[in-house]
Design an enzyme around this catalytic site. Structure first.
Site, PDB file in Angstrom:
ATOM      1  N   SER A 145      -8.098  -1.181   9.928  1.00  0.00           N
ATOM      2  CA  SER A 145      -9.513  -1.505   9.769  1.00  0.00           C
ATOM      3  C   SER A 145     -10.131  -1.939  11.092  1.00  0.00           C
ATOM      4  CB  SER A 145      -9.683  -2.596   8.721  1.00  0.00           C
ATOM      5  OG  SER A 145      -8.852  -3.687   9.048  1.00  0.00           O
TER       6      SER A 145
ATOM      7  N   GLU B  28       0.829  -1.213   0.000  1.00  0.00           N
ATOM      8  CA  GLU B  28       0.000   0.000   0.000  1.00  0.00           C
ATOM      9  C   GLU B  28       0.860   1.259   0.000  1.00  0.00           C
ATOM     10  OE1 GLU B  28      -2.663  -0.151   3.355  1.00  0.00           O
ATOM     11  OE2 GLU B  28      -3.311  -2.173   2.840  1.00  0.00           O
TER      12      GLU B  28
END
Lengths: 128, 128
Positions: free
Chosen positions: B30, B10
């Site tokens: 998350s 990422e």
């Protein structure tokens, strides 16, 4: 302000946006990247807002110029409106754009409840 | 795929966007929010892309339908194009939109290098 308290305020504000048909999210911990990233980024398909969040116990706060500069640069590049969101204890959220902030005699940016009431917006005004 | 390897991928992709005049950032872990949040959100004032990132050692991967559904919902609400970014080991990044993914006989979504080469875009094609 503790880090956890700041996170709580960010999560509270993010939930308020979701309840009002915006999607968005919080940036990953600032330690993990050298790139500027405002605390929140939300959008509703028409408007995109980048928001630096502060939680205040007192009625005024000096803001870090570097942080505000990064907010403006990020917003310009991404294509979002730059906003500073201030949560005053027992009073709630006010929002202001960086160019409406007052400067102290020494050139620091100051966010005070007085300024925010005069030149800022409430959450409902912001999302109108 | 380990979590740290996913984060590395990422960060790599985010840096590629910054180098090409996009601003954006990674979502906070998350676990910290029940709200859907794609791995990356980038924009350049004209286009806004929400990207779910995967790093693959093999040449094909099943994708979680729930994650793809959330990517689509988030993107629609925020106002972004939904993309899945797949990083194939020693080959690089390919990008595909959810509706171009193939389904297995059992209904699972499959991302394979073959499909991506046929229906996906390279990074340079994506940002064109």
């Amino acid at each position: 302000m503790s880090k956890s308290k700041g996170s709580r305020a960010e999560r509270e504000l993010l939930a308020m946006f979701w309840e009002n048909n915006f999607a968005g999210y919080r940036a990953a911990g600032s330690g993990s990247t050298p790139l500027p990233s405002p605390d929140l980024l939300v959008g509703n398909g028409k408007r995109y807002l980048a928001i630096e969040c502060k939680s205040l116990k007192t009625k005024a706060k000096y803001l870090e110029q570097e942080q505000i500069k990064e907010l403006i640069e990020f917003s310009k590049k991404f294509g979002a409106e730059p906003w500073i969101g201030l949560r005053f204890n027992n009073i709630g959220w006010y929002f202001i754009q960086p160019n409406k902030l007052k400067k102290s005699k020494k050139g620091s940016l100051v966010a005070s409840l007085k300024t925010l009431k005069e030149n800022g917006l409430t959450f409902n005004e912001l999302i109108k």
